[in-house]
Enzyme design. Structure first.
Site, PDB file in Angstrom:
ATOM      1  N   ASP A  80      38.160  43.136  65.755  1.00  0.00           N
ATOM      2  CA  ASP A  80      39.487  42.912  65.207  1.00  0.00           C
ATOM      3  C   ASP A  80      39.388  42.031  63.958  1.00  0.00           C
ATOM      4  O   ASP A  80      38.647  41.045  63.936  1.00  0.00           O
ATOM      5  CB  ASP A  80      40.344  42.225  66.272  1.00  0.00           C
ATOM      6  N   GLU A 115      37.358  46.583  62.007  1.00  0.00           N
ATOM      7  CA  GLU A 115      38.680  46.716  61.400  1.00  0.00           C
ATOM      8  C   GLU A 115      38.548  45.979  60.068  1.00  0.00           C
ATOM      9  O   GLU A 115      38.543  44.743  60.038  1.00  0.00           O
ATOM     10  CB  GLU A 115      39.754  46.074  62.269  1.00  0.00           C
TER      11      GLU A 115
END
Length: 714
Positions: free
Chosen positions: A348, A385
């Site tokens: 993330d 990401e």
């Protein structure tokens, strides 16, 4: 029972609570502490039974060993040191702290002002000092025995070229499934139950990517609004599974889940959040890292160390550039691979991990170097990401090998093309061929791009064709949260409708996008529920919706579309030409084969004028790949037409000696197609994808899959 530290004078290299078989060794890092106390509790975590100063310090690691203390022991820490926020120090021994290396976490945070190191509402705000004991409101760690019978389980290590990812939330995946036992819904065992695995196997996916399953916290502001941290992007324990996903008190349930997925040929990828923690800004609670060593664990403002430096939008940023914080992240990754047999990770806001203190993103930074040199981690699947909210945080294409990256450019351009936006033919061509502009550098391959039509944080596929605007009112933020630019189109009605024509058009557009995804070079990712026609009612930020909004609706399953998705995945698997590791250059091979060529509807090659034509809505491409050994070499060849305009007569030119074609995929045809001789010119229906193969396929690989295509013209 009286407990005390052994006089044995040794320092184990492991941090955390390490059970040796005869006792437990405790070790905690803190560079600026003056004393560290181990606190032991009753099994239910409610009563503190002992408070013992760790007797040994070597470097910045505090440690001690207690003979006879074993698995099931409930514990936490209190850390003494300066309370000097102006210099970044926030030690407060009144606050019980979770061990960052805890392998299991019990209890839930009970939000109370005592959880804060400062006195809320006091003069001076976070400069004040709070003396209340936070232990009654805190989660605690539990000592674990790592033994587990893996029954010969081995990592799958499937090549990226053969990977199809399915991103899902294990709770949302199982909560409404009628065949998952009610007591297992929302748990690891529910996720690996027979009906879920059967669905994934039939769909044809090769890996599940699970939203965060490491121990996380329900934010106070959500709890006070009777909401919940559904997605889980507020990690507090990087080694412990989320307790609400256990059907019992045994963390071995997650190992059982992984073992069952592996037995079905499916890899398990974890979504991990090493960019920030659940403690928020300097005005947040003191739960672990802040009280252990705030100045080491977090990036602090270069202008005033009182304040955290936030590149994540959550209030804090983990200081991964610090060697011991880096070690914690790497130890966590190695634990999940070595002990839990996890196959990969999706990071993330991964740009934060590449930030070297305050100097910005560095693709040659220490975190990436550490990953690449680690023999355990270099071989697993690593997905970034590739952005955060800090300056210079958008880094699509900027990560080093072996990382793959979520490609939001793919999502936006494919959505825009099928929505009918002009000037996107050239962009579509880029996305179909692996987004070389972003990824074709530094010896990276075409599988560097994780092709997404959406993800958990955005519209579902159904909502992309059903809503012009987001509808996040249930989140309690006056619909201000979530992205406003979704490249979506309600196609004539906002939300669900009984209009048959609108529903038929929506179904075709969804087929078009799934077909495009499976026909593109790179690695496809399906969002859990998209294959079922799942809707979130226009909510594109369901992070706090642990209810029917966020859960997959199995009762409303769209069976024809599910069949189509299964066939689309099978079609991709049947054609090596769609799954290439290297980027296609358009050059002619030694055997005279043209590997890729682009065409206009009249059968002529695309030229500069055509690429620049903003009114062009149709594009043809022929792909060819030699397969087999040198002695038995054959060719897998497909001619694909993507038509976002009206009905089109497309002239199929001779390519690589092929002059006759069969239609093998059609998102706009009335009949079910397996192999159907194509006229030339071939009619490609409005807003549809049509794929053609040589009429007399030379190899088994070039044949369409055995399943029949269920295609529709509506």
């Amino acid at each position: 029972m009286t407990v005390s530290f052994s006089e044995l004078d040794f320092l184990k290299p492991e941090l955390g609570a390490d059970y040796t078989g005869q006792g437990t060794h405790f070790a905690l890092f803190s560079a600026h502490a003056e004393k560290v106390e181990l606190c032991l509790f009753t099994k239910d975590g409610k009563t503190e039974t002992a408070r013992l100063p760790l007797p040994k310090r070597e470097g910045d690691v505090w440690s001690g060993y207690i003979e006879g203390l074993g698995p099931g022991t409930v514990y936490g820490y209190r850390v003494h040191g300066p309370y000097d926020p102006g210099n970044g120090h926030r030690f407060n021994p009144n606050k019980l702290l979770l061990d960052p290396y805890a392998k299991q976490v019990i209890g839930d945070i009970v939000w109370d002002d005592a959880l804060y190191g400062y006195t809320i509402g006091a003069e001076g705000d976070d400069l004040s000092f709070d003396e209340r004991d936070s232990a009654p409101f805190m989660v605690k760690g539990v000592v674990q025995d790592p033994a587990f019978d893996w029954d010969g389980d081995q990592a799958i290590r499937r090549p990226w070229t053969d990977t199809v990812i399915y991103e899902t939330h294990l709770r949302g995946m199982t909560m409404t499934h009628p065949q998952v036992p009610e007591r297992l819904r929302g748990t690891f065992l529910g996720m690996c139950s027979e009906p879920i695995i059967d669905h994934l196997v039939k769909l044809g996916v090769s890996a599940v990517e699970l939203l965060p399953i490491q121990s996380f916290v329900d934010d106070r502001y959500l709890v006070e609004k009777d909401l919940r941290n559904y997605w889980g992007y507020q990690t507090l324990g990087f080694f412990a599974p989320q307790s609400r996903y256990l059907s019992s008190s045994q963390i071995t349930e997650i190992k059982t889940m992984v073992r069952r997925f592996h037995a079905a040929g499916i890899e398990v990828i974890m979504d991990v959040v090493y960019n920030h923690t659940a403690e928020g800004s300097e005005r947040g609670p003191t739960l672990s890292f802040r009280g252990i060593d705030n100045a080491s664990y977090y990036l602090l403002s270069p202008d005033d160390k009182r304040h955290t430096y936030d590149t994540t939008g959550t209030g804090n940023t983990l200081n991964v550039a610090h060697p011991m914080v880096m070690r914690m992240v790497l130890d966590s990754l190695r634990y999940w691979v070595g002990v839990m047999h996890i196959d990969g990770f999706r990071f993330d806001l991964a740009s934060t991990l590449g930030r070297e203190a305050h100097v910005g993103f560095d693709r040659e930074g220490g975190f990436f170097d550490a990953i690449r040199q680690d023999p355990m981690l270099a071989g697993v699947k690593l997905i970034a990401e590739p952005w955060d909210v800090g300056e210079g945080g958008y880094q699509v294409g900027g990560f080093p090998h072996p990382f793959r990256e979520w490609n939001d450019k793919y999502r936006d351009d494919v959505r825009g093309f099928w929505k009918g936006d002009g000037g996107l033919v050239s962009k579509l061509a880029e996305r179909l061929t692996g987004s070389a502009r972003q990824f074709n550098h530094s010896d990276r391959g075409a599988t560097s791009s994780i092709n997404i039509l959406g993800a958990h944080d955005g519209f579902t596929l159904m909502d992309t064709v059903s809503f012009n605007d987001k509808h996040n009112e249930a989140n309690g933020e006056d619909n201000r949260d979530g992205h406003s630019n979704n490249h979506s189109d309600n196609m004539g009605a906002e939300g669900a409708t009984d209009n048959a024509d609108i529903n038929a058009a929506r179904a075709r557009r969804r087929r078009n996008m799934i077909a495009t995804l499976m026909l593109s070079q790179g690695v496809p990712m399906i969002v859990g529920g998209d294959e079922l026609g799942n809707s979130q009612g226009g909510n594109n930020n369901a992070y706090c919706q642990d209810n029917e909004i966020g859960w997959i609706d199995w009762t409303g399953r769209d069976d024809p579309f599910l069949d189509f998705c299964r066939d689309a995945v099978a079609f991709r698997k049947a054609h090596p030409v769609l799954r290439q590791e290297r980027f296609l250059t358009g050059e002619t091979g030694e055997d005279g084969r043209v590997e890729i060529a682009w065409f206009k509807p009249n059968g002529e090659a695309m030229d500069e004028e055509s690429w620049a034509n903003g009114d062009l809505r149709v594009l043809g491409v022929c792909l060819a790949k030699s397969i087999g050994s040198t002695d038995t070499q054959a060719m897998d060849q497909l001619f694909m037409v993507f038509n976002a305009g009206g009905d089109c007569a497309f002239d199929l030119p001779p390519v690589n000696g092929v002059t006759e074609w069969s239609r093998v995929l059609d998102t706009g045809a009335e009949d079910s197609v397996r192999t159907h001789a194509a006229d030339n010119p071939a009619i490609v229906y409005q807003s549809s994808v049509a794929v053609f193969a040589p009429r007399k396929a030379e190899t088994e690989a070039a044949k369409p899959p055995r399943r029949r295509w269920f295609s529709f013209r509506r």
